[in-house]
Design an enzyme around this catalytic site. Sequence first.
Site, short mmCIF file in Angstrom:
data_model
loop_
_atom_site.label_atom_id
_atom_site.label_comp_id
_atom_site.label_asym_id
_atom_site.label_seq_id
_atom_site.Cartn_x
_atom_site.Cartn_y
_atom_site.Cartn_z
N GLU B 216 71.95 62.70 2.42
CA GLU B 216 71.26 62.32 3.66
C GLU B 216 72.22 61.72 4.68
O GLU B 216 72.11 61.98 5.88
CB GLU B 216 70.12 61.34 3.36
CG GLU B 216 68.87 61.99 2.77
CD GLU B 216 68.08 62.82 3.80
OE1 GLU B 216 68.38 62.74 5.00
OE2 GLU B 216 67.17 63.55 3.37
N GLU B 219 74.10 64.63 6.12
CA GLU B 219 73.25 65.46 6.99
C GLU B 219 72.96 64.78 8.32
O GLU B 219 73.01 65.39 9.37
CB GLU B 219 71.93 65.78 6.28
CG GLU B 219 72.03 66.88 5.24
CD GLU B 219 70.70 67.17 4.55
OE1 GLU B 219 70.72 67.92 3.57
OE2 GLU B 219 69.66 66.64 5.00
N GLU B 220 72.61 63.50 8.26
CA GLU B 220 72.17 62.82 9.48
C GLU B 220 73.32 62.41 10.38
O GLU B 220 73.17 62.33 11.60
CB GLU B 220 71.32 61.59 9.12
CG GLU B 220 69.98 61.95 8.51
CD GLU B 220 68.97 60.81 8.57
OE1 GLU B 220 69.32 59.73 9.05
OE2 GLU B 220 67.83 61.03 8.15
#
Lengths: 332, 332
Positions: B216, B219-220
């Site tokens: 995460e 990805e972010e």
Amino acid sequence: MTSVRFLYRPCILRLSSCTTRSLHYNHLSFSTSNPSIPPLGRSTRNRLGIFLNIRSSMSKSAANQVQQVDRILDGVNDDHGGVIVEMTSGPLDPLVFASLLKASLYHWRQLGKKGIWIKVSIELVNLVEHAVKEGFYFHHAEPRYLMLVQWLPSTANTLPVNATHRVGIGAFVLNEKNEVLVVQEKSGATRGTGLWKFPTGVVDEGEDICDAAVREVKEETGVDSKFVEILAFRQSHKAFFEKSDLFFVCMLQPLSSDILPQETEIEAAQWMPYEEYAAQPLVQKHELLRYILDICTAKKDKDYSGFSPVPTRTGFSETSSTSYLYLNKQGL
Amino acid sequence: MTSVRFLYRPCILRLSSCTTRSLHYNHLSFSTSNPSIPPLGRSTRNRLGIFLNIRSSMSKSAANQVQQVDRILDGVNDDHGGVIVEMTSGPLDPLVFASLLKASLYHWRQLGKKGIWIKVSIELVNLVEHAVKEGFYFHHAEPRYLMLVQWLPSTANTLPVNATHRVGIGAFVLNEKNEVLVVQEKSGATRGTGLWKFPTGVVDEGEDICDAAVREVKEETGVDSKFVEILAFRQSHKAFFEKSDLFFVCMLQPLSSDILPQETEIEAAQWMPYEEYAAQPLVQKHELLRYILDICTAKKDKDYSGFSPVPTRTGFSETSSTSYLYLNKQGL
């Protein structure tokens, strides 16, 4: 509150094949999340739980002649631009449902709705096929209902995922005599092995982990206890079908000593000297049990600190309810 | 391997309304969990994925005259005395399915089977109604299939419960300059509030919590990182429909510094001085964020110890795979 239920399409849906008596839905109160949309026609909810959407003509003369009526399924707006429809009692003729659904989808698209949820009770299972034909797919299911969903916009689907985990607990209950509460189970992987193990169980839907541990100890052994902390937890995958499992090893303090084993699940239960529990060959042989033993021994003899529950509010919303944050209090 | 597929009932099921071409099931290899049951007849699996159960007569003369044939659904035995049937491609005439199911249920009852599972793909949704009519109910569903189940014995139902929890993570990524990695989201409860928050996300099905946190963050924000430990977690209920949520606050160590925000979800991302993050009015106002801040500050400045992952084997079975046990290493 302004009702935003209307249709542009001038069609009249037939309800000839179902009776008034047979139509009852369990619907929630209606609220619109977008009060800026003006009403373009009159809407009225009939006693069938279906909205009659009456589209008045724009000219006076036409209005005197005819009102074009559409029926749509009764839903409630959710907080994410979607609509939730509950089909929870019936019966309803499947073809009538199919027509209502078509009209409703047209209506919801006009309103720019995003995720459309249809909860179908098992008694109305004959409607499911028709929902799938209209583009719905499965989201989740419980014994008595199936939740179908459809994402209407052309933008990326942001619907929430289905539940992925089951949660279980194991209870390390140690008394002042340095005895641990152990059981032998009537079924499962340890049946017939002679292994004395901690009470274990599955956390119920909506149940806090700390409450589940106390409940399972009481159910399996009859012993009252107080939750102390979570010593460790394990995440494992494909525990049942494609779903995962989170298993929390909990420390509890006993509040009573008399043992009354649960008849259906428990073969035997007893207070066992901790050293005797630890010396069992199966505990020594099995990697996970050995790890848990090390942790419990550290808790018993050293300064091991797990996570204890602190009540707090659930989420970012002001209306959220109390739930537990588990943290290492000793480290704060 | 001994096949135990046979029927006592002398009936011939008609398959007149479906074509050979249209019948293909995705079935697993068959294994019997009870090898002590002797075969009472000949069984043969045809290319339709349906078993032809040929019951030879006990007398020679009868055997020469006729063989009584039953077809049943092709299933595999599970480890708990049950049978799993996969209906995953088709189409299959619903009435044929209903007949096969009736015969199969009779067969499984004779064998003393317990839980019968039928996995129906969404393409075969027209079979679901007939399974419900034969006493099946919903167990769980994923987008492309519905799992139905029925408990056959008169004893207490010991079938596993459905998944109850979704799992999420929040990532506390602190660099050597005492800066924390924060984002502003394009949607959700914090949108438009100006709050700079930790990257958060949902753990995928079958994914380890420690891997999900690293994924995460990447990805972010585009930042590479290494998982350190779980600082705390929160269990909340009714997070979506009736399901619960387990949210793990994770500590990560950054391995890169360049930021590339994800376009679809993230409005902005930056490295922010920790004191500036902590001083945000919304962090101070919101109870849960304040708690998490206290924990992160204790981790940064004091001797706070969370749970770090240790690879271990999943369960009691020898064939189980590796999974993580999260524990307080410092306390051992």
